[in-house]
Enzyme design. Structure first.
Site, PDB file in Angstrom:
ATOM      1  N   GLY A  70       0.859  -1.178   0.000  1.00  0.00           N
ATOM      2  CA  GLY A  70       0.000   0.000   0.000  1.00  0.00           C
ATOM      3  C   GLY A  70       0.891   1.221   0.000  1.00  0.00           C
ATOM      4  N   ASN A  74       3.418   2.013   2.976  1.00  0.00           N
ATOM      5  CA  ASN A  74       4.834   1.846   2.643  1.00  0.00           C
ATOM      6  C   ASN A  74       5.647   3.056   3.090  1.00  0.00           C
ATOM      7  OD1 ASN A  74       4.359  -0.610   1.406  1.00  0.00           O
ATOM      8  ND2 ASN A  74       4.457   0.181  -0.675  1.00  0.00           N
ATOM      9  N   TYR A 126      -4.308  -8.417  -3.045  1.00  0.00           N
ATOM     10  CA  TYR A 126      -3.889  -8.470  -4.446  1.00  0.00           C
ATOM     11  C   TYR A 126      -2.805  -9.518  -4.635  1.00  0.00           C
ATOM     12  CZ  TYR A 126       0.417  -5.563  -3.912  1.00  0.00           C
ATOM     13  OH  TYR A 126       1.650  -5.064  -3.578  1.00  0.00           O
ATOM     14  N   GLY A 262      12.824   8.225 -13.507  1.00  0.00           N
ATOM     15  CA  GLY A 262      13.305   6.856 -13.568  1.00  0.00           C
ATOM     16  C   GLY A 262      14.778   6.736 -13.232  1.00  0.00           C
ATOM     17  N   GLY A 265      17.151  10.036 -12.921  1.00  0.00           N
ATOM     18  CA  GLY A 265      17.250  10.870 -11.735  1.00  0.00           C
ATOM     19  C   GLY A 265      15.938  11.556 -11.427  1.00  0.00           C
ATOM     20  N   ASP A 297       7.400   4.878  -3.551  1.00  0.00           N
ATOM     21  CA  ASP A 297       7.031   5.158  -2.162  1.00  0.00           C
ATOM     22  C   ASP A 297       8.281   5.398  -1.312  1.00  0.00           C
ATOM     23  OD1 ASP A 297       4.407   4.606  -2.966  1.00  0.00           O
ATOM     24  OD2 ASP A 297       4.617   2.487  -2.438  1.00  0.00           O
TER      25      ASP A 297
END
Length: 378
Positions: A70, A74, A126, A262, A265, A297
C-alpha cells in the site's frame, strides 16, 4: 461501527462499491482529543499482497508468500524504520487479513491506533507475478472493490487525526477508491487553519478509475498540495505533458514539485524561499535492480525524511534516491532503509563520487555490519 458503501459512479469511482455511507454514532471522525503529534501521517488503503514462490504466470504459481502493500503504509513504514514517528490512517475489515495488516505495519513502529475496523467490508487483497511490473508479462489481480478502505469519508475520518503530524502524505490512489474517498482527499487538501505541510504523490493507476475523469481530478488535487511527487511517465500518460518544465508549468501552486525521471534521476522545483524558486536535478545512482515495486514510495519517504530534517534540496533528492535504491534491491515493497548516518555520508559525496556510486542487493544491511563494498567504482 456499521457502514454502508460509497456511492456508485462519479468521475473516477470504482463502480463495484456500494451505494451510501451510513455513519453510525460509533463510527464518526475523531475530534483529536488525546492524539499525540507525530512527524508524518499517511492516509490510504493497504492490502495483503501475495507473491508467487517462483517466476511465471499467476496461473502456474504453486504457492504464494504473504506480504503487505500500500503506497501510504509503505511510506509510513519506511519513515518509521528510518527513525521518524509515523501514523497510518485507514480502514480494514474485521477479518484475519485486517489483523495481519495492523500487526505487520505496527511492527515497523507505525502508530496504527487510527485504523478503524469495518465488520461489513473485507480487507483488500492483491496477487502479482514475481517479475518486473514494467514488462508485458507482469500480472496484477486486485480484490479490493468494496473494500473497507473504500468506505473512508470526511464523516468517519475528519481532519483532526490526519492533521496530527508535521506532514500529511496522500496519494491519488485513495482518490480513485470511491467518491467518498475522493471527497475526503479534497477536504484534506483544502486550505484551512492548522493544515500541516501536505505531500501528494500522484500515483496514477488507470485501472482504478473506471468512470474516467482521472486526469482532471489528479491535476486538481495535486495543485492543492505543498509537495507533489509525479513520475515523468505518468504525467505524460495522464496529462499529455512532456518534460519536467511542462509539469511545473501545469502545477504552479505547490511549493515543491518533484518530477521522477526513472533511472536518470529526479528534478525538483522549489520556491520555499520565495521569488522565482530553484530548479535542482540529481542523477540517480546506478542500482542492480531486483524489483521495481515500492521504489516510488521509498523515494517519497526519503525526500520527506530529509525535508523534516531541514536538509537542502539536493540532499533531499539524494536521500530519496537512496531510499528508492533500498527498495529496488529487494523483491518486495519494503526494504531495510540505510542507517541515517550512512545515508548522510553518501548524500554528502561530491558529484564525482556520487556519479560512481553503485548499489546492489544487501547494500543497506552490509553497511550496518561495517562493510562498504556497496559503494563501487567501475
Amino acid at each position: 461501527m456499521t457502514t454502508g458503501g460509497p456511492r456508485k459512479g462519479g468521475d473516477g469511482a470504482d463502480d463495484a462499491t456500494d451505494d451510501v455511507v451510513d455513519e453510525g454514532a460509533d463510527d464518526v471522525a475523531d475530534d483529536g482529543a488525546g492524539i499525540d503529534p507525530v512527524d508524518v501521517v499517511t492516509l490510504g488503503e493497504s492490502m495483503v499482497a501475495f507473491l508467487p514462490s517462483r517466476p511465471g504466470r499467476l496461473a502456474d504459481a504453486p504457492s504464494f508468500e504473504r506480504s503487505i502493500g500500500g503506497a501510504e503504509s509503505n511510506v509510513a513504514c519506511t519513515l518509521a524504520a528510518a527513525g521518524h514517528t509515523a501514523r497510518w490512517v485507514s480502514r480494514v475489515g474485521t477479518d484475519g487479513f485486517g489483523d495481519h495488516l495492523v500487526e505487520a505495519i505496527g511492527a515497523y513502529g507505525v502508530d496504527v491506533t487510527a485504523v478503524r475496523r469495518d465488520p461489513d467490508r473485507p480487507t483488500g487483497l492483491y496477487f502479482r507475478t514475481a517479475g518486473d511490473r514494467a514488462t508485458d508479462a507482469h500480472e496484477v489481480v486486485y480484490h479490493r472493490a468494496g473494500s473497507a478502505a473504500s468506505a473512508m469519508s470526511v464523516g468517519t475520518v475528519g481532519e483532526a487525526v490526519p492533521y496530527s503530524g508535521r506532514v500529511l502524505h496522500l496519494t491519488g490512489i485513495t482518490a480513485a477508491l470511491s467518491p467518498t474517498c475522493r471527497d475526503l482527499v479534497r477536504h484534506l487538501l483544502a486550505p484551512r487553519p492548522g493544515r500541516p505541510l501536505v505531500s501528494f504523490d500522484v500515483n496514477h493507476r488507470p485501472p482504478l478509475w473506471r468512470g474516467g475523469g482521472d486526469a482532471r481530478v489528479l491535476l486538481e488535487l495535486a495543485r492543492g498540495a505543498d509537495i507533489v511527487f509525479v513520475g515523468a511517465d505518468e504525467a505524460r500518460a495522464a496529462w499529455g505533458l512532456h518534460g519536467a518544465h511542462a509539469i511545473r508549468d501545469a502545477l504552479p501552486e505547490p511549493r515543491t514539485v518533484v518530477v521522477k525521471q526513472g533511472a536518470d534521476g529526479a528534478t525538483a522545483y522549489d520556491r520555499s524561499t520565495g521569488g522565482a524558486g530553484t530548479v535542482t536535478f540529481v542523477p540517480a545512482p546506478r542500482v542492480d535492480v531486483v524489483a521495481h515495486v515500492g521504489a516510488g514510495d521509498a523515494f517519497a519517504a526519503g525526500f520527506l525524511s530529509a525535508t523534516l530534517r531541514g536538509l537542502p534540496l539536493r540532499d533531499r533528492l539524494r536521500h530519496g534516491h537512496l531510499m528508492a535504491a533500498a527498495a529496488l534491491t529487494v523483491p518486495g515493497d519494503l526494504a531495510v532503509p540505510p542507517a541515517r548516518d550512512h545515508a548522510d555520508r553518501l548524500a554528502a559525496l561530491d558529484e564525482a563520487a556520487w556519479g560512481r556510486l553503485r548499489l546492489g542487493p544487501g547494500w543497506t544491511t552490509r553497511a550496518a555490519a561495517g562493510d562498504d563494498e556497496e559503494v563501487r567504482t567501475p
